[in-house]
Write a protein that holds these residues in place. Structure first.
Motif, PDB file in Angstrom:
ATOM      1  N   ALA A 194      70.679 -35.033  35.097  1.00  0.00           N
ATOM      2  CA  ALA A 194      69.736 -33.921  35.213  1.00  0.00           C
ATOM      3  C   ALA A 194      68.864 -33.824  33.966  1.00  0.00           C
ATOM      4  O   ALA A 194      67.645 -33.643  34.061  1.00  0.00           O
ATOM      5  CB  ALA A 194      70.491 -32.617  35.458  1.00  0.00           C
TER       6      ALA A 194
ATOM      7  N   THR B 175      68.540 -26.804  36.886  1.00  0.00           N
ATOM      8  CA  THR B 175      69.757 -26.709  37.684  1.00  0.00           C
ATOM      9  C   THR B 175      70.592 -25.496  37.267  1.00  0.00           C
ATOM     10  O   THR B 175      70.320 -24.868  36.242  1.00  0.00           O
ATOM     11  CB  THR B 175      70.596 -27.998  37.533  1.00  0.00           C
TER      12      THR B 175
ATOM     13  N   ASP C  54      73.102 -31.447  42.426  1.00  0.00           N
ATOM     14  CA  ASP C  54      72.104 -32.210  41.679  1.00  0.00           C
ATOM     15  C   ASP C  54      71.822 -33.563  42.299  1.00  0.00           C
ATOM     16  O   ASP C  54      70.693 -34.055  42.264  1.00  0.00           O
ATOM     17  CB  ASP C  54      72.563 -32.397  40.230  1.00  0.00           C
TER      18      ASP C  54
ATOM     19  N   ALA D  55      69.344 -33.138  44.761  1.00  0.00           N
ATOM     20  CA  ALA D  55      68.076 -32.811  44.121  1.00  0.00           C
ATOM     21  C   ALA D  55      67.400 -34.077  43.602  1.00  0.00           C
ATOM     22  O   ALA D  55      66.179 -34.239  43.701  1.00  0.00           O
ATOM     23  CB  ALA D  55      68.311 -31.820  42.982  1.00  0.00           C
TER      24      ALA D  55
ATOM     25  N   ALA E 214      70.027 -19.923  41.562  1.00  0.00           N
ATOM     26  CA  ALA E 214      69.027 -20.983  41.752  1.00  0.00           C
ATOM     27  C   ALA E 214      67.847 -20.459  42.562  1.00  0.00           C
ATOM     28  O   ALA E 214      66.678 -20.634  42.186  1.00  0.00           O
ATOM     29  CB  ALA E 214      69.665 -22.182  42.450  1.00  0.00           C
TER      30      ALA E 214
ATOM     31  N   ILE F 192      65.201 -27.619  42.384  1.00  0.00           N
ATOM     32  CA  ILE F 192      66.323 -27.141  41.567  1.00  0.00           C
ATOM     33  C   ILE F 192      67.628 -27.552  42.246  1.00  0.00           C
ATOM     34  O   ILE F 192      67.679 -27.679  43.484  1.00  0.00           O
ATOM     35  CB  ILE F 192      66.277 -25.608  41.370  1.00  0.00           C
ATOM     36  N   GLY F 193      68.657 -27.808  41.451  1.00  0.00           N
ATOM     37  CA  GLY F 193      69.961 -28.184  42.013  1.00  0.00           C
ATOM     38  C   GLY F 193      71.074 -27.295  41.480  1.00  0.00           C
ATOM     39  O   GLY F 193      70.816 -26.230  40.919  1.00  0.00           O
TER      40      GLY F 193
ATOM     41  N   ASP G  57      74.417 -29.581  36.907  1.00  0.00           N
ATOM     42  CA  ASP G  57      74.118 -30.134  35.594  1.00  0.00           C
ATOM     43  C   ASP G  57      74.787 -31.493  35.437  1.00  0.00           C
ATOM     44  O   ASP G  57      75.538 -31.758  34.492  1.00  0.00           O
ATOM     45  CB  ASP G  57      74.497 -29.208  34.443  1.00  0.00           C
TER      46      ASP G  57
END
Lengths: 341, 341
Positions: A283, A290, A251, A254, A168, A275-276, A279
């Motif tokens: 997302a 991600t 996520d 995020a 990431a 960004i995380g 998924d």
DNA sequence: CTGAAAGCGCTTACAG
DNA sequence: CTGAAAGCGCTTACAG
């Protein structure tokens, strides 16, 4: 209620034979088995679980321990584990710790879990030194899912959290970002819930590998929820000057970050990238870039690793080294190069 | 393992007295009780659940049956129910049907659920006519949560789905919308999972009350997921001419709708409004207008209604008429008046 | 391959 | 308030 005696009488055999035939033990002649199955079917008989447990010592039940069902990752793990376990004929006892320390204590220490279940799946469950003793004393087969701390003798399934975090962070670096904030768990809580520790390490290593010095004021603590991400982002806004990108440890965080940024009038990714890791189902909906991890697969594999020692598994599933599942970068619309200037 | 005999010997009483003292029965003298508790504590004794169940007939376990843990509403219900049940000393057996018809059949018909649990919570679980017989034959206390179909003798907790849908639709009407699409479940699946039926009825009634004729081509079927919402919205785009607003039967579908609209280059709410039902955690993040329903409260109340018949409840919780919880409109940024022209 | 009998570890009338 | 004894409904050596 019809009991085993009723079936025995109807089939003209002893209760021992009924018991054996119904459980599919090999030491019953085909003809006898047939007669027993028929009698049981006619009477609609199935053995009383309580009696079977007491006499046989097996409960046909597995405990699944998770931090919070309402978080995407854990719900997904539970769903997959549930299906695998029920298909193998096991019931699932759910323990949702919900951050309640006493719930964990009660579970691990007082309640005699070992008399309730045949095996335990610990999903991202913190274990303190004292807990290891308790878990070991359970003398049950078990598996840990998504946990950096291994329980001796238990198989593990997880992802490489450091690598995922490095991926990431690396994505942001590759886009040209240098001031990259990180939102993750409480750094001082190093005892057990290692996920956030490892993700933070991956983040720092990726920065250092790119000759970027990690800045403490860009590293914000939060819990792994949407609200946690929101609050941490609000804190970043307060601290200023703003980073050009935020790497959230999951996520959900995020998503909270994106919401707070938007409310502050900032555009993602034009003003700041996000960004995380996960998924999460959402997302794709919000265009979050991600690092995807296979959640259902971790639940499924975890359950299989459990069924092995219980005699219901495929021997091929028996593994000792940790099962480390792959992650992969999914680029969507929440990341872009930093603005010039 | 220490058994009840060990405690009895140490305390100098009979096993019957140990059993009574440990369970807090009133027919034990304070002095005796003290001695028993002390002995049990010293030996670290707790009764074997299997033996207690067989002898006592109670399992100390509740079955919670849900369609899918990975959906926000069900996860939230389970989380709240879990906490309430565990606090009352009950274990929770999770049955995640996952749309697998055989899972429901197995649960209701073959497995002798009545020997495994003391009570059942059915959350939005479809019951066909034949199932009612099976459920009634269980002869267990139970509760239905979020289900339009009542089980005779079981309390219920739910929201007024028609009213919630009418509120959502009414909000759009009040903004000036007339071409309002609806995304909901399969209309032909009327047997049991009544939620989508009732929400569709509320939608139509609200339209009719405003002298708007429901248009069949604006009523699209989908499952209650993000993907379902996406697909249904894609179908709407295909059918054209586009409605000016979409009412999705749950927030997850609304999220899918928003994603698909955005991908089609349409702006929410400038080009088209979207509203859902739930107040999913993510709704606040993406600015989704919705009709909020209290999910955790339904789980909590459902669990309490279950504990009553088990003798662990507050008698005040004993109710026969359905408990209908309030919903409320939460206006965010996904709804606006239709564009002029 | 099958059965008689003991035993799993509690709880529950019943009697006192 | 307490105890002796039966019983809950299975499974498991053991013997044949």
């Amino acid at each position: 209620m019809t009991r085993i005696d009723d079936v025995a009488r109807r089939a003209g055999v002893s209760t021992a034979t009924v018991s054996r035939a119904l459980r599919g033990l090999p030491t019953v002649s085909p003809a006898t088995r047939e007669r027993v199955l028929e009698a049981a079917a006619e009477l609609g008989y199935t053995a009383s679980p309580s009696a079977s447990r007491l006499a046989g010592g097996r409960t046909g039940t597995v405990a699944v321990v998770i931090p919070r069902v309402t978080r995407w990752f854990f719900a997904t793990v539970v769903e997959a584990a549930e299906e695998t376990l029920h298909e193998a004929g096991y019931d699932l006892l759910l323990y949702n710790l919900g951050g309640r320390e006493h719930a964990r204590q009660r579970l691990l220490h007082t309640a005699n879990l070992h008399k309730r279940v045949d095996a335990v799946m610990l999903v991202a469950t913190p274990l303190e030194p004292a807990d290891f003793v308790a878990v070991t004393n359970l003398a049950l087969p078990g598996v840990t899912v998504s946990s950096g701390t291994a329980v001796p003798g238990w198989p593990r399934v997880l992802i490489d959290d450091r690598a995922a975090a490095a991926t990431a962070t690396g994505h942001l670096l590759a886009l040209g970002h240098r001031r990259i904030a990180h939102i993750s768990g409480d750094p001082s809580d190093e005892l057990a819930f290692t996920t956030h520790i490892d993700r933070r390490i991956g983040y720092r290593q990726a920065l250092l590998a790119a000759d970027v010095r990690p800045e403490p004021e860009l590293d914000v603590e939060a819990d792994f929820t949407i609200n946690g991400g929101s609050r941490a982002t609000a804190e970043l806004l307060r601290r200023g000057p703003l980073p050009t990108a935020i790497f959230a440890a999951c996520d959900e965080m995020a998503l909270g970050a994106m919401a707070t940024l938007r409310q502050a009038g900032l555009r993602v990714p034009d003003d700041i990238s996000v960004i995380g890791i996960d998924d999460h189902d959402v997302a794709g909906v919000v265009g979050l870039t991600t690092v995807a991890q296979p959640a259902a697969e971790q639940g499924r594999i975890g359950a299989r690793l459990l069924l092995g020692p219980l005699g219901h598994g495929d021997p091929a599933d028996a593994v000792e080294p940790p099962v480390i599942l792959p992650t992969r970068l999914v680029v969507r619309e929440s990341t872009a190069p930093p603005r010039a200037g």
